[in-house]
Design a protein around this motif. Structure first.
Motif, PDB file in Angstrom:
ATOM      1  N   PRO A 155       0.833  -1.213   0.000  1.00 66.20           N
ATOM      2  CA  PRO A 155       0.000   0.000   0.000  1.00 66.20           C
ATOM      3  C   PRO A 155       0.862   1.254   0.000  1.00 66.20           C
ATOM      4  O   PRO A 155       1.269   1.728   1.047  1.00 66.20           O
ATOM      5  N   ALA A 156       1.100   1.778  -1.176  1.00 70.27           N
ATOM      6  CA  ALA A 156       1.951   2.966  -1.288  1.00 70.27           C
ATOM      7  C   ALA A 156       1.416   3.871  -2.374  1.00 70.27           C
ATOM      8  O   ALA A 156       0.757   3.425  -3.311  1.00 70.27           O
ATOM      9  N   SER A 157       1.696   5.140  -2.219  1.00 67.13           N
ATOM     10  CA  SER A 157       1.404   6.127  -3.268  1.00 67.13           C
ATOM     11  C   SER A 157       2.705   6.818  -3.615  1.00 67.13           C
ATOM     12  O   SER A 157       3.610   6.918  -2.789  1.00 67.13           O
ATOM     13  N   ARG A 158       2.765   7.292  -4.838  1.00 65.76           N
ATOM     14  CA  ARG A 158       3.951   7.993  -5.312  1.00 65.76           C
ATOM     15  C   ARG A 158       3.496   9.286  -5.963  1.00 65.76           C
ATOM     16  O   ARG A 158       2.613   9.279  -6.816  1.00 65.76           O
ATOM     17  N   VAL A 159       4.076  10.405  -5.549  1.00 64.68           N
ATOM     18  CA  VAL A 159       3.751  11.700  -6.129  1.00 64.68           C
ATOM     19  C   VAL A 159       5.027  12.244  -6.756  1.00 64.68           C
ATOM     20  O   VAL A 159       6.080  12.279  -6.118  1.00 64.68           O
ATOM     21  N   LEU A 160       4.896  12.667  -8.016  1.00 64.71           N
ATOM     22  CA  LEU A 160       6.042  13.122  -8.791  1.00 64.71           C
ATOM     23  C   LEU A 160       5.738  14.490  -9.361  1.00 64.71           C
ATOM     24  O   LEU A 160       4.706  14.691  -9.999  1.00 64.71           O
ATOM     25  N   LEU A 161       6.618  15.467  -9.131  1.00 66.33           N
ATOM     26  CA  LEU A 161       6.432  16.819  -9.651  1.00 66.33           C
ATOM     27  C   LEU A 161       7.145  16.948 -10.988  1.00 66.33           C
ATOM     28  O   LEU A 161       8.358  16.771 -11.075  1.00 66.33           O
ATOM     29  N   LEU A 162       6.382  17.267 -12.024  1.00 69.03           N
ATOM     30  CA  LEU A 162       6.950  17.447 -13.360  1.00 69.03           C
ATOM     31  C   LEU A 162       7.169  18.930 -13.643  1.00 69.03           C
ATOM     32  O   LEU A 162       6.475  19.780 -13.083  1.00 69.03           O
ATOM     33  N   PRO A 163       8.108  19.262 -14.525  1.00 75.48           N
ATOM     34  CA  PRO A 163       8.326  20.675 -14.873  1.00 75.48           C
ATOM     35  C   PRO A 163       7.126  21.225 -15.632  1.00 75.48           C
ATOM     36  O   PRO A 163       6.408  20.488 -16.301  1.00 75.48           O
ATOM     37  N   GLN A 164       6.922  22.526 -15.533  1.00 75.63           N
ATOM     38  CA  GLN A 164       5.806  23.182 -16.202  1.00 75.63           C
ATOM     39  C   GLN A 164       6.273  24.393 -16.980  1.00 75.63           C
ATOM     40  O   GLN A 164       6.167  25.516 -16.524  1.00 75.63           O
ATOM     41  N   ASP A 165       6.826  24.192 -18.143  1.00 76.15           N
ATOM     42  CA  ASP A 165       7.129  25.251 -19.108  1.00 76.15           C
ATOM     43  C   ASP A 165       7.568  26.574 -18.511  1.00 76.15           C
ATOM     44  O   ASP A 165       6.922  27.601 -18.668  1.00 76.15           O
ATOM     45  N   GLY A 166       8.667  26.563 -17.779  1.00 79.11           N
ATOM     46  CA  GLY A 166       9.240  27.803 -17.290  1.00 79.11           C
ATOM     47  C   GLY A 166       8.558  28.401 -16.076  1.00 79.11           C
ATOM     48  O   GLY A 166       8.939  29.471 -15.630  1.00 79.11           O
ATOM     49  N   VAL A 167       7.555  27.743 -15.533  1.00 76.24           N
ATOM     50  CA  VAL A 167       6.868  28.243 -14.347  1.00 76.24           C
ATOM     51  C   VAL A 167       7.340  27.445 -13.143  1.00 76.24           C
ATOM     52  O   VAL A 167       7.305  26.222 -13.142  1.00 76.24           O
ATOM     53  N   LYS A 168       7.793  28.151 -12.114  1.00 79.00           N
ATOM     54  CA  LYS A 168       8.244  27.475 -10.902  1.00 79.00           C
ATOM     55  C   LYS A 168       7.020  26.998 -10.141  1.00 79.00           C
ATOM     56  O   LYS A 168       6.038  27.719 -10.000  1.00 79.00           O
ATOM     57  N   SER A 169       7.070  25.754  -9.640  1.00 79.86           N
ATOM     58  CA  SER A 169       5.915  25.206  -8.953  1.00 79.86           C
ATOM     59  C   SER A 169       6.362  24.348  -7.782  1.00 79.86           C
ATOM     60  O   SER A 169       7.522  23.978  -7.670  1.00 79.86           O
ATOM     61  N   ALA A 170       5.406  24.048  -6.900  1.00 81.58           N
ATOM     62  CA  ALA A 170       5.681  23.213  -5.731  1.00 81.58           C
ATOM     63  C   ALA A 170       4.372  22.586  -5.281  1.00 81.58           C
ATOM     64  O   ALA A 170       3.287  23.073  -5.608  1.00 81.58           O
ATOM     65  N   VAL A 171       4.485  21.498  -4.522  1.00 85.96           N
ATOM     66  CA  VAL A 171       3.305  20.848  -3.963  1.00 85.96           C
ATOM     67  C   VAL A 171       3.681  20.251  -2.609  1.00 85.96           C
ATOM     68  O   VAL A 171       4.799  19.768  -2.418  1.00 85.96           O
ATOM     69  N   ASN A 172       2.757  20.344  -1.650  1.00 86.20           N
ATOM     70  CA  ASN A 172       2.950  19.709  -0.350  1.00 86.20           C
ATOM     71  C   ASN A 172       2.277  18.357  -0.363  1.00 86.20           C
ATOM     72  O   ASN A 172       1.119  18.234  -0.780  1.00 86.20           O
TER      73      ASN A 172
END
Length: 199
Positions: A24-41
């Protein structure tokens, strides 16, 4: 207008949370977004991490623990080819220029509207974002108003040519984002522009 998910910011994969035999696991991956800086908690009842760089990964264990890892573009392409193939194409960007002090496009820029329309119509659910700009001639408040008139003028032409009005967002940025920085009251044709994003 709500922003379209043009480049996936976040790729979340949940694996077998209900099956006892499965990890039972989840995986969250942040991908780049065309020159826009982003983040997720990424948070559980017992842990939290912030993903703030492209290809950062959070793996959530069965007890709610969260481990932060790093992936790479090559690894993501190898591991998730089907999901990546579902992403919409990258936005297309155009720049149109204006006559001094007006919302009238230059003749060269007027001719470029057909390419913008063709690109937007070729996309499923295509949207157009128009951001008007000015040079630093005149008062800042006047330039704010002029930049919005410029964006609206392009919007009006696209709507008159048959593009749906509710798929166009027009905004003005005044003199805040020059392509060529100048002193006050310096004319600069390259700053008298509208940036067009087709997504």
């Amino acid at each position: 207008m709500a922003p379209a998910p043009h480049r996936s910011l976040l790729l979340a994969l949940s694996a077998c949370l209900c099956a006892a035999a499965c990890a039972p696991a989840s995986r969250v991956l942040l991908l780049p977004q065309d020159g826009v800086k982003s983040a997720v908690n990424v948070s559980t009842a017992t842990a939290s991490v912030e993903l703030s760089s492209p290809y950062a990964v959070a793996e959530i264990g069965r007890k709610g623990n969260v481990e932060q890892l790093t992936s790479s573009e090559a690894e993501v392409r190898e591991r998730y080819p089907t999901l990546l193939s579902l992403q919409p194409p990258a936005p297309q960007r155009y720049t149109l220029n204006f006559q001094p002090g007006t919302s009238d496009l230059t003749p060269e820029s007027m001719a470029g509207l057909d390419a913008i329309l063709a690109a937007a119509r070729a996309r499923s659910g295509g949207e157009i974002v128009i951001v008007g700009h000015t040079d630093r001639q005149g008062a800042a408040d006047d330039n704010d108003a002029l930049s919005l008139r410029r964006a609206d003028a392009i919007r009006d032409v696209l709507v008159a040519r048959g593009f749906k009005a509710d798929l166009i967002d027009a905004v003005g940025r005044g003199e805040r984002e020059p392509v060529v920085p100048t002193d006050d009251d310096v004319p600069e044709p390259r700053n008298r522009r509208a940036d067009i994003i087709v997504r």
